[in-house]
Structure formats: structure tokens, C-alpha cells
Enzyme design. Structure first.
Site, PDB file in Angstrom:
ATOM      1  CG  HIS A 104      -1.851  -1.085   1.413  1.00 18.71           C
ATOM      2  ND1 HIS A 104      -2.981  -1.224   0.650  1.00 18.71           N
ATOM      3  CD2 HIS A 104      -1.854  -2.109   2.290  1.00 18.71           C
ATOM      4  CE1 HIS A 104      -3.658  -2.291   1.048  1.00 18.71           C
ATOM      5  NE2 HIS A 104      -2.997  -2.854   2.033  1.00 18.71           N
TER       6      HIS A 104
HETATM    7  O1  RIB Z   1      -5.314   0.590   4.272  1.00 22.81           O
HETATM    8  C1  RIB Z   1      -3.919   0.428   4.165  1.00 22.81           C
HETATM    9  C2  RIB Z   1      -3.205   1.466   4.963  1.00 22.81           C
HETATM   10  O2  RIB Z   1      -3.526   1.304   6.341  1.00 22.81           O
HETATM   11  C3  RIB Z   1      -1.671   1.348   4.899  1.00 22.81           C
HETATM   12  O3  RIB Z   1      -1.104   2.619   5.042  1.00 22.81           O
HETATM   13  C4  RIB Z   1      -1.339   0.500   6.084  1.00 22.81           C
HETATM   14  O4  RIB Z   1      -0.010   0.746   6.581  1.00 22.81           O
HETATM   15  C5  RIB Z   1      -2.343   1.010   7.074  1.00 22.81           C
HETATM   16  O5  RIB Z   1      -1.839   2.206   7.641  1.00 22.81           O
END
Ligand code: RIB
Ligand code: CA
Length: 310
Positions: A239
Site C-alpha cells: 500500500h
Molecule cells: O489501508 C492500508 C493502509 O492502512 C496502509 O497505510 C497500512 O499501513 C495502514 O496504515
């Protein structure tokens, strides 16, 4: 053009750590500071993960500042198991013995760096947006001094906490609404693309083979992610590293400008990023939204960044 200057605002968990490591070894950017926020795990862990990481990797130039311990609109205890108890899964970094937290908190760090960089500071925001919202609310003059915000959060469709909300936005929707409506140029890298940015065991083997301290740490984090997935948890989704790619390797993404706002209310809708893909509201687009990903380009870039770590 010289190296671009960034502050990385993060709720350092597993994918944050991989993004931070890739950023530290990227030749295109200078990370001036890591600012922590609560999110994946409690702030006592996200902040310590940042300090331990910079000492472990000898990133001596990178400042580390503590940020918000709770969202603007407290949600109680929502910490899950995705990142383990401390945020780095089953990995325990050596406790920092030399490095210490800056006296400045995250808000002061952002304010001072925005002024110092004279309009060239960029923010990579990969956790809930509490620190950013507080900084621009306390010091609105920095809005014109922040060049661009690259954030991991939201989604055009769906969510990973509720049916409509992604975690970073869901934790602090009020903060996200303040930031997204600030007028600062920004790029949103949401679940539509990040849930496709998955590394596999071949990628992990290639990273591990590089044999550096940083690459072995990334390989160990990936190993934890694979075991998490084998027990029904999230796969090795990059992500936050994809939000970094949007900033320094945009060739791997397709982005479209849309009007975006955040819904803060509603059992089913709190934390939803409303993306006006049909232009029905007739409002000027305020966010560049990542809508497609070239996964092979992204993987080559990310693994290349980590392989180049010394
Ligand atoms: O939904 C994914 C996000 O939420 C990413 O940044 C992960 O590290 C959590 O913070
Ligand atoms: Ca994160």
C-alpha cells in the site's frame, strides 16, 4: 533539478517500513524527517519503530519526530493484528541507543520544514492524516508552502475496514476532510491500485539475495506478511510503497483528476472518500486519483530501490 525533499508521515507498520526503506535508498529524494502517528498500532510503537529503523539503517540525517497519539475524533481501540503487536510483525529491531526523538513534535517539524524548504517540501502521508490536519489548522500559512501531498488512503470503490472506508481515512475522517479540502496539490493512492500491488515469494527471494541489511529486513517483513496471509490475513500488499512510487516513479500508475471529499458520518459511510468520477457535482477537481497500476513496472522499481541499498 536537485533532490526533492520529503517528510514521511507514517503509522509505521510493516508496509510503512518497506516504503520508508525504499525512500531512504532512493536517489531522487531526500527524507528530511519521519513523523509518526497512531494507526496500525499505538503511537508508542509507531514512533519507536521509526527511531529504531533510522538507527538500524544508519540514516543519521533523518530526523524523527513524534506526532498524534489519538485521532481528532477518537475511535477507541481499533488496533488489529495485521501488523502484529508492535507494528513490525514478528520482527524486533534493536532498541535505538544513540538516536533520540526531536524536541519538535510532528506538527512543529512540518511547520519548520515547510518554511525552511520555501515551497519545495513534499509530504508522503501513509497513515491517518491527523498530524497534517493539525499542522495546517494551527499554521494555515504553510498551506501555500507545501508543494504536494502524496497519500495512501481511500478508494474510488469499496473499503478494507467497512464496505466503504479504507483504514487510514476511517481512523481519522475529520483530519482527512480537512487535508483533502485544504487546496494543497495532492495525489491519492487508494485501495483500487494498492490491493493489486502484491509482492510474492520470488520477489522476496530476489530482495533477500541482495544481502544488505536493508534488503534482508525487507525480506523478513515480506516473510511475515506471507505467513500472515497463510493464516487468513492480508497478503503482501505494498500500500504505502505504491504511494511513494506515485511521487518518484509515476510511470507505473495512471492518475485522473477528480473532485474528492470525505464523509465523516454514517454507520456505513464514515471514512468514505467520495470520488466524483462522473463530475456530477460540477466541482473543480482537487485530487489526482490513481486508477490503474502497471504491476511489473512497480515491482521492478521497488525491488530495484531495495537492491540498491548499501
Ligand atoms: O489501508 C492500508 C493502509 O492502512 C496502509 O497505510 C497500512 O499501513 C495502514 O496504515
Ligand atoms: Ca501506513
Amino acid at each position: 533539478m536537485g533532490r526533492r525533499t520529503f517528510i514521511i508521515d507514517c503509522d509505521t507498520g510493516t508496509d510503512d517500513a518497506i516504503a520508508i526503506i525504499a525512500a531512504l535508498y532512493s536517489k531522487d529524494m531526500e527524507v528530511v524527517a519521519l513523523t509518526s502517528v497512531n494507526g496500525n498500532v499505538a503511537h508508542q510503537y509507531t514512533s519507536k519503530n521509526n527511531l529504531n529503523l533510522v538507527e538500524y539503517l544508519k540514516a543519521d540525517q533523518v530526523l524523527v519526530a513524534k506526532g498524534a497519539e489519538i485521532p481528532l475524533y477518537p475511535r477507541g481501540n481499533y488496533y488489529g493484528t495485521t501488523h502484529g503487536q508492535t507494528g513490525l510483525g514478528t520482527i524486533t529491531l534493536p532498541e535505538a541507543k544513540i538516536r533520540t526523538f526531536c524536541e519538535d513534535n510532528a506538527i512543529e517539524m512540518i511547520r519548520k520544514e515547510a518554511k525552511k524548504q520555501k515551497g519545495n517540501l513534499e509530504l508522503l502521508v501513509i497513515g491517518p492524516m491527523t498530524n497534517i490536519a493539525m499542522a495546517i489548522s494551527l499554521y494555515p500559512e504553510i498551506i501555500s508552502e507545501i508543494k504536494h501531498i502524496w497519500f495512501m488512503g481511500g478508494a474510488v470503490r469499496g473499503g478494507n475496514v467497512t464496505t466503504t472506508a479504507e483504514f487510514n481515512i476511517w481512523v481519522d475522517p475529520v483530519a482527512a476532510k480537512i487535508v483533502i479540502n485544504s487546496g494543497i496539490p495532492m495525489t491519492m493512492v487508494g485501495l483500487d491500485v494498492t490491493e493489486r500491488a502484491i509482492l510474492n515469494r520470488d520477489d522476496e527471494q530476489r530482495v533477500r539475495k541482495a544481502g544488505t541489511k536493508a534488503s534482508i529486513l525487507v525480506a523478513d517483513i515480506l516473510e511475515y506478511m506471507f505467513s500472515r496471509h497463510s493464516e487468513g490475513g492480508e497478503d503482501a500488499m505494498m500500500h504505502d510503497a505504491l504511494a511513494l512510487a506515485a511521487a518518484i516513479y509515476p510511470e507505473c500508475l495512471t492518475c485522473i483528476d477528480y473532485y474528492v471529499d470525505v464523509e465523516c458520518e454514517g454507520v456505513y459511510t464514515a471514512g468514505h472518500t467520495m470520488v466524483d468520477v462522473r463530475g456530477k457535482l460540477g466541482k473543480k477537481p482537487n485530487v489526482s486519483v490513481a486508477v490503474d497500476l502497471d504491476i511489473n513496472k512497480f515491482k521492478e522499481w521497488l525491488i530495484g530501490c531495495i537492491e540498491s541499498s548499501v
